[in-house]
Design an enzyme around this catalytic site. Structure first.
Site, mmCIF file in Angstrom:
data_model
loop_
_atom_site.group_PDB
_atom_site.id
_atom_site.type_symbol
_atom_site.label_atom_id
_atom_site.label_comp_id
_atom_site.label_asym_id
_atom_site.label_seq_id
_atom_site.Cartn_x
_atom_site.Cartn_y
_atom_site.Cartn_z
ATOM 1 N N ASP A 17 0.782 -1.247 0.000
ATOM 2 C CA ASP A 17 0.000 0.000 0.000
ATOM 3 C C ASP A 17 0.814 1.298 0.000
ATOM 4 O OD1 ASP A 17 -1.989 -1.875 0.200
ATOM 5 O OD2 ASP A 17 -2.809 -1.190 2.114
ATOM 6 N N LYS A 115 -7.109 -4.864 -2.964
ATOM 7 C CA LYS A 115 -7.884 -5.398 -1.836
ATOM 8 C C LYS A 115 -8.771 -4.310 -1.267
ATOM 9 C CE LYS A 115 -4.187 -4.274 1.370
ATOM 10 N NZ LYS A 115 -4.899 -3.169 2.052
ATOM 11 N N CYS A 160 -1.976 -2.730 7.612
ATOM 12 C CA CYS A 160 -1.918 -3.667 6.480
ATOM 13 C C CYS A 160 -0.647 -4.507 6.473
ATOM 14 C CB CYS A 160 -2.138 -2.926 5.175
ATOM 15 S SG CYS A 160 -3.860 -2.352 5.059
#
Ligand code: VGL
Ligand code: ZN
Length: 212
Positions: A17, A115, A160
């Site tokens: 990310d 995601k 994450c």
């Protein structure tokens, strides 16, 4: 100093990310999140195999504070699968905030895994969504390709990266978190809690320098 870790063809680097919304000026900025970019670029050169993840929410996502009138950012609410932190709206599909940070340069990455695209389920982990049941398919993909060890770097360390590392362990991979190539958000002590969980699960921590 952590001991040296020599990268092999059975290792994969999971870059988590590194998107505009998680960098300074972004909607859900991780303090000094952009600092990881040059480190991750250099780290990735040592890996033959790299996977990037991209947080990728539809408008009106359940994790967005705007979907819960009267609530404030970083408050926790109960949803169908349990507690869910409410985040400033971020990484909306197709918006500039969802794009990778402009200096991230890992052209040999083999997969970009998106995601968080189910409106009613958040997904911190790259392996399982927050209901802990819905699989992204990443475990099967990595196993099928014969990888044994997963290195992780990126944002955010305590969300994450953390949940992806934990799930990678549960999926049977050896796991190494490259800690200086991560930055955390720290909601209610979540960075300290991450350290404790990593220790309990046998997740290794390394510095970029130690990975060769
Ligand atoms: C993340 C909160 C919400 C992350 C993503 O990438 O750590 N955190 N969505
Ligand atoms: Zn998100």
């Amino acid at each position: 100093m952590t001991k040296e870790m020599v990268v092999s063809d059975q290792d994969i680097l999971l870059v988590v990310d590194i998107q505009n919304d998680f960098c300074p000026g972004g909607a859900l900025s991780v303090p000094r999140g952009d600092e990881v970019v040059p480190l991750v670029n250099r780290l990735a050169e040592r890996f033959k195999h790299v996977v990037l993840t991209q947080d990728w929410h539809p408008p009106g996502h359940l994790s967005f504070v705007s979907s819960h009138p009267g609530k404030k950012p970083y408050e926790t609410v109960q949803v169908a699968y349990g507690p869910q932190i409410l985040w400033p709206d971020h990484c909306v599909q197709g918006t500039p905030g969802a794009e990778f940070q402009k200096d991230l340069r890992i052209t040999h990455a083999e997969l970009v895994l998106r995601k968080g695209y189910h409106r009613e389920i958040d997904s911190y982990s790259a392996f399982y969504e927050n209901d802990r049941k819905t699989s992204t398919g990443l475990g099967g993909y990595l196993r099928e390709r014969g990888f044994k060890r997963v290195f992780l770097a990126g944002l955010a360390f305590d969300f994450c990266v953390r949940y992806s590392a934990e799930d990678a362990t549960r999926e049977g991979f050896d796991v190494v978190v490259v800690e200086d190539a991560c930055r955390g958000i720290d909601v209610d002590g979540s960075v300290a809690e991450t350290g404790r969980t990593f220790a309990a699960l046998g997740i290794s921590r390394a510095s970029c320098d130690a990975v060769r």
